[in-house]
Design a protein around this motif. Sequence first.
Motif, PDB file in Angstrom:
ATOM      1  N   GLY A  75      -5.347  -3.887  11.236  1.00 47.49           N
ATOM      2  CA  GLY A  75      -6.518  -2.966  11.581  1.00 47.49           C
ATOM      3  C   GLY A  75      -7.159  -2.971  12.696  1.00 47.49           C
ATOM      4  O   GLY A  75      -7.419  -2.029  13.509  1.00 47.49           O
ATOM      5  N   GLY A  76      -7.417  -4.294  13.228  1.00 46.12           N
ATOM      6  CA  GLY A  76      -8.152  -4.572  14.517  1.00 46.12           C
ATOM      7  C   GLY A  76      -7.049  -4.762  15.537  1.00 46.12           C
ATOM      8  O   GLY A  76      -5.988  -4.710  15.416  1.00 46.12           O
ATOM      9  N   SER A  86       0.963  -1.182  -0.035  1.00 48.26           N
ATOM     10  CA  SER A  86       0.164  -0.003  -0.097  1.00 48.26           C
ATOM     11  C   SER A  86       0.884   1.206   0.024  1.00 48.26           C
ATOM     12  O   SER A  86       1.819   1.186   0.480  1.00 48.26           O
ATOM     13  N   GLU A 114       2.207   4.647   1.391  1.00 43.00           N
ATOM     14  CA  GLU A 114       2.403   4.916   2.839  1.00 43.00           C
ATOM     15  C   GLU A 114       2.145   3.895   3.714  1.00 43.00           C
ATOM     16  O   GLU A 114       1.407   4.190   4.740  1.00 43.00           O
ATOM     17  N   SER A 115       2.761   2.864   3.318  1.00 46.53           N
ATOM     18  CA  SER A 115       2.308   1.718   4.430  1.00 46.53           C
ATOM     19  C   SER A 115       2.750   1.757   5.647  1.00 46.53           C
ATOM     20  O   SER A 115       4.017   2.259   5.872  1.00 46.53           O
ATOM     21  N   THR A 157       3.218  -0.704   7.554  1.00 47.50           N
ATOM     22  CA  THR A 157       4.213  -1.868   7.916  1.00 47.50           C
ATOM     23  C   THR A 157       5.661  -1.397   7.450  1.00 47.50           C
ATOM     24  O   THR A 157       6.602  -1.815   8.275  1.00 47.50           O
ATOM     25  N   PRO A 165       1.327  -6.693   6.607  1.00 46.87           N
ATOM     26  CA  PRO A 165       0.219  -6.424   7.136  1.00 46.87           C
ATOM     27  C   PRO A 165      -0.794  -7.516   7.327  1.00 46.87           C
ATOM     28  O   PRO A 165      -0.610  -8.585   6.589  1.00 46.87           O
ATOM     29  N   MET A 166      -1.467  -7.940   8.393  1.00 50.83           N
ATOM     30  CA  MET A 166      -2.730  -8.819   8.386  1.00 50.83           C
ATOM     31  C   MET A 166      -3.708  -8.731   7.221  1.00 50.83           C
ATOM     32  O   MET A 166      -4.112  -7.789   7.175  1.00 50.83           O
ATOM     33  N   TYR A 167      -3.984  -9.859   6.657  1.00 47.17           N
ATOM     34  CA  TYR A 167      -4.857  -9.932   5.809  1.00 47.17           C
ATOM     35  C   TYR A 167      -5.898 -11.093   6.073  1.00 47.17           C
ATOM     36  O   TYR A 167      -5.361 -11.926   6.147  1.00 47.17           O
ATOM     37  N   ASN A 168      -7.216 -10.836   6.164  1.00 41.56           N
ATOM     38  CA  ASN A 168      -8.123 -11.521   6.542  1.00 41.56           C
ATOM     39  C   ASN A 168      -7.740 -12.640   7.536  1.00 41.56           C
ATOM     40  O   ASN A 168      -7.660 -13.978   7.293  1.00 41.56           O
ATOM     41  N   PHE A 169      -7.246 -11.917   8.710  1.00 42.76           N
ATOM     42  CA  PHE A 169      -7.048 -12.614   9.880  1.00 42.76           C
ATOM     43  C   PHE A 169      -5.721 -13.782   9.832  1.00 42.76           C
ATOM     44  O   PHE A 169      -5.274 -14.486  10.719  1.00 42.76           O
ATOM     45  N   THR A 205       1.542  -5.590  11.091  1.00 39.76           N
ATOM     46  CA  THR A 205       0.345  -4.407  11.515  1.00 39.76           C
ATOM     47  C   THR A 205      -1.082  -5.184  11.208  1.00 39.76           C
ATOM     48  O   THR A 205      -1.169  -5.981  10.319  1.00 39.76           O
ATOM     49  N   LEU A 262      -4.769  -0.368  13.914  1.00 44.44           N
ATOM     50  CA  LEU A 262      -4.603   0.678  13.061  1.00 44.44           C
ATOM     51  C   LEU A 262      -5.960   1.343  12.334  1.00 44.44           C
ATOM     52  O   LEU A 262      -6.166   2.572  11.764  1.00 44.44           O
ATOM     53  N   ASN A 263      -6.715   0.509  12.142  1.00 42.31           N
ATOM     54  CA  ASN A 263      -8.104   0.796  11.691  1.00 42.31           C
ATOM     55  C   ASN A 263      -9.192   1.263  12.632  1.00 42.31           C
ATOM     56  O   ASN A 263     -10.093   1.787  12.553  1.00 42.31           O
TER      57      ASN A 263
HETATM   58  C1  LIG Z   1      -7.128  -7.252   1.916  1.00 43.25           C
HETATM   59  C2  LIG Z   1      -7.151  -6.838   3.250  1.00 43.25           C
HETATM   60  C3  LIG Z   1      -7.485  -7.372   4.374  1.00 43.25           C
HETATM   61  C4  LIG Z   1      -7.328  -7.143   5.722  1.00 43.25           C
HETATM   62  N1  LIG Z   1      -7.702  -7.974   6.534  1.00 43.25           N
HETATM   63  C5  LIG Z   1      -7.563  -7.564   7.882  1.00 43.25           C
HETATM   64  C6  LIG Z   1      -8.048  -8.395   8.883  1.00 43.25           C
HETATM   65  O1  LIG Z   1      -8.278  -9.459   8.882  1.00 43.25           O
HETATM   66  N2  LIG Z   1      -7.774  -8.061  10.205  1.00 43.25           N
HETATM   67  C7  LIG Z   1      -7.459  -6.894  10.561  1.00 43.25           C
HETATM   68  O2  LIG Z   1      -7.234  -6.310  11.718  1.00 43.25           O
HETATM   69  N3  LIG Z   1      -7.141  -6.081   9.423  1.00 43.25           N
HETATM   70  C8  LIG Z   1      -7.190  -6.220   8.223  1.00 43.25           C
HETATM   71  N4  LIG Z   1      -6.865  -5.376   7.205  1.00 43.25           N
HETATM   72  C9  LIG Z   1      -6.254  -4.194   7.734  1.00 43.25           C
HETATM   73  C10 LIG Z   1      -4.788  -4.145   7.566  1.00 43.25           C
HETATM   74  O3  LIG Z   1      -4.073  -5.165   8.002  1.00 43.25           O
HETATM   75  C11 LIG Z   1      -4.148  -2.817   8.306  1.00 43.25           C
HETATM   76  O4  LIG Z   1      -4.720  -1.933   7.643  1.00 43.25           O
HETATM   77  C12 LIG Z   1      -2.483  -2.680   7.994  1.00 43.25           C
HETATM   78  O5  LIG Z   1      -2.463  -1.697   8.903  1.00 43.25           O
HETATM   79  C13 LIG Z   1      -2.235  -2.237   6.783  1.00 43.25           C
HETATM   80  O6  LIG Z   1      -0.798  -2.195   6.671  1.00 43.25           O
HETATM   81  P1  LIG Z   1      -0.279  -1.153   5.446  1.00 43.25           P
HETATM   82  O7  LIG Z   1      -0.486   0.107   5.931  1.00 43.25           O
HETATM   83  O8  LIG Z   1       1.262  -1.773   5.544  1.00 43.25           O
HETATM   84  O9  LIG Z   1      -0.849  -1.572   4.066  1.00 43.25           O
HETATM   85  C14 LIG Z   1      -6.929  -5.800   5.894  1.00 43.25           C
HETATM   86  C15 LIG Z   1      -6.458  -4.914   4.800  1.00 43.25           C
HETATM   87  C16 LIG Z   1      -6.758  -5.515   3.492  1.00 43.25           C
HETATM   88  C17 LIG Z   1      -6.165  -4.364   2.488  1.00 43.25           C
END
Ligand SMILES: Cc1cc2nc3c(=O)[nH]c(=O)nc-3n(C[C@H](O)[C@H](O)[C@H](O)COP(=O)(O)O)c2cc1C
Length: 213
Positions: free
Chosen positions: A142-143, A12, A14-15, A17, A94-98, A140, A185-186
């Motif tokens: 979101g939750g 992403s 401005e990541s 991570t 970053p975490m994607y879908n847990f 990193t 972070l979200n």
């Molecule tokens: C495809 C996708 C799936 C994600 N799934 C989750 C998730 O399951 N749980 C969570 O806490 N955050 C989830 N996130 C949020 C990211 O983990 C979070 O925003 C992270 O900080 C992004 O890092 P970045 O700034 O390096 O991209 C998801 C984000 C994306 C784009």
Amino acid sequence: MSKTLVVSYTPSFESNTKKLVDAYLQATADTTDIIHLDLVKDPAPLLLEKNLNTLLKRNFMGKELTPAESETLSDIDLLMRQFKEADRIVLAFPMYNFSVPASVKAWIDTIIQNGQTFKIKEEGGYEGLCQGKHALILMTTGGDYAKEPEKSMDFATPLIQTCMGFMGFMGFMGITSHVITAGGLNQYMDSVDEIVSRTQQQVTQYVKNSPLW
Ligand SMILES: Cc1cc2nc3c(=O)[nH]c(=O)nc-3n(C[C@H](O)[C@H](O)[C@H](O)COP(=O)(O)O)c2cc1C
């Protein structure tokens, strides 16, 4: 000087991570040779039909490969050499879908290989072949998964720690790899900068204080 392989997946703009990776790189400047594998630019090959069956032929059936089959595995073999040559591994995503992003899982699938990073013991069971290596995981989310019941929904941390342990990685107190997470972070949108900056400090402190690093 020690060698550190930094494997990152930070697609992403401005990541956040990537900011953790930058903190790591700053903290270790000139103390270790860094090799950077950027999975966004250089994704690991998937174990589709050709790759998988060629790997099985060599690694599990112990058969000689033809030159063409060896060529099939050349990219995977390069990733393996890079991994084995490193004393330390930093894996950032970053975490994607847990769990971990698919690109990170694809890389893991290429480096967990019989006869290379683990072996099947004659008496049964497995043995990791990466003793002495250490891993630092920068994640990193979101939750916020710090406490239950959300903690049990973080499948990324146990997945990575299990894979590292399977290959013989060992850190303090039986923990196979040290995980530093910037969480929420979200969820805590107003505090993103603060959380990231606090986590960057954790990375710096860990690298400076841990005798493993
Ligand atoms: C495809 C996708 C799936 C994600 N799934 C989750 C998730 O399951 N749980 C969570 O806490 N955050 C989830 N996130 C949020 C990211 O983990 C979070 O925003 C992270 O900080 C992004 O890092 P970045 O700034 O390096 O991209 C998801 C984000 C994306 C784009």
